[in-house]
Write an enzyme that holds these catalytic residues in place. Structure first.
Site, PDB file in Angstrom:
ATOM      1  N   ASP A 122      22.696  84.098  65.775  1.00  0.00           N
ATOM      2  CA  ASP A 122      23.214  82.872  64.979  1.00  0.00           C
ATOM      3  C   ASP A 122      24.610  82.674  65.058  1.00  0.00           C
ATOM      4  O   ASP A 122      25.321  83.775  64.848  1.00  0.00           O
ATOM      5  CB  ASP A 122      22.688  83.022  63.442  1.00  0.00           C
ATOM      6  CG  ASP A 122      23.126  81.759  62.532  1.00  0.00           C
ATOM      7  OD1 ASP A 122      22.754  80.753  62.933  1.00  0.00           O
ATOM      8  OD2 ASP A 122      23.817  81.950  61.469  1.00  0.00           O
ATOM      9  N   GLU A 139      24.002  80.504  69.739  1.00  0.00           N
ATOM     10  CA  GLU A 139      24.634  79.156  69.535  1.00  0.00           C
ATOM     11  C   GLU A 139      25.999  79.253  69.882  1.00  0.00           C
ATOM     12  O   GLU A 139      26.692  80.210  69.601  1.00  0.00           O
ATOM     13  CB  GLU A 139      24.554  78.799  67.833  1.00  0.00           C
ATOM     14  CG  GLU A 139      22.997  78.730  67.638  1.00  0.00           C
ATOM     15  CD  GLU A 139      23.016  78.513  66.121  1.00  0.00           C
ATOM     16  OE1 GLU A 139      22.491  77.415  65.921  1.00  0.00           O
ATOM     17  OE2 GLU A 139      23.447  79.140  65.139  1.00  0.00           O
TER      18      GLU A 139
END
Length: 245
Positions: free
Chosen positions: A203, A233
């Site tokens: 994340d 990400e």
């Protein structure tokens, strides 16, 4: 599996649901694997802060589809219901207890998560795990603050006036600091070696220093003797935007 009535009642919504090879869910996953699907991706299964591990409330919704009754039903139990996406880390290295048959038994959550991964492997699927090392659910002297109560002001990223950065919507960790970076690396190695996780999705990975991520890749590959895929990400924002740190 929580809504799969072919799973035994006691295992619905639990790690052990995946060990029931005859359930509709596992038969479907096996069919997908036979058709060429390679991986199952798990949302975070480490210890979460905002789901009661025992006695959580089920949400009963009702009302017209265009009314706010359903939202209001969810809001009424938002601090005690059984559901959360899982992006609120409490303890990075412990499996979440609400998915275990007995949240009060630490051994159960370990053995049952391992059993789930093993069952998915037996179905011909690799298992990826979502990890959220970019923040914790709390810092300071909050009752659910862990790292900041061990070494105040070290494990979290501070701004120029000494406040914790919160660009990731929670209290950001400082993986540029040696021991926070080491914690992230050691934690990933633990999940890969002790639970046989095949890949990790980070994340907001862009909030981690590239050098630390490269060290993590080397460490996890060395520990497992195989290539562990890392994805994440790459959003460029907050206090790390354009390499500001």
């Amino acid at each position: 599996s929580a809504n799969d009535f072919s799973v035994s009642t006691v295992n619905r919504g639990k790690y052990l649901a995946f060990t029931e090879a005859g359930s509709n869910g596992m038969k479907h996953l096996k069919a997908l694997a036979d058709a060429g699907l390679t991986d199952v991706h798990l949302l975070p299964v480490f210890d979460l802060a905002t789901v009661p591990e025992a006695g959580c409330a089920a949400v009963a919704t009702g009302g017209a589809a265009d009314s706010e009754a359903q939202q209001n039903a969810v809001k009424a139990v938002k601090d005690s219901d059984c559901f959360n996406w899982g992006y609120d880390p409490y303890h990075f290295n412990a499996p979440e207890g609400s998915y275990a048959s007995s949240a009060g038994n630490g051994a159960n959550r370990i053995v049952e998560l391992r059993s789930m991964v093993q069952a998915l492997h037996q179905a011909g699927l690799r298992v990826g795990m979502d990890v959220v090392y970019n923040h914790t659910t709390a810092s300071g002297q909050n009752v659910k603050s862990v790292l900041d109560r061990v070494v105040p002001g070290y494990y979290h990223r501070l701004n120029n006036v000494g406040s914790v950065e919160t660009s990731t919507c929670c209290d950001n960790t400082a993986t540029e600091n040696l021991m926070m970076g080491k914690l992230m690396i050691d934690s990933t190695v633990l999940w890969a070696t002790q639970y046989k996780i095949d890949s990790f999705r980070f994340d907001l990975m862009a909030h981690q220093p590239r050098a630390v991520m490269e060290q993590l890749q080397t460490s996890v590959n060395t520990a497992t003797g195989r290539t562990i895929n890392l994805i994440g990400e790459g959003w460029n924002f907050g206090e790390v935007q354009d390499g500001a740190r």
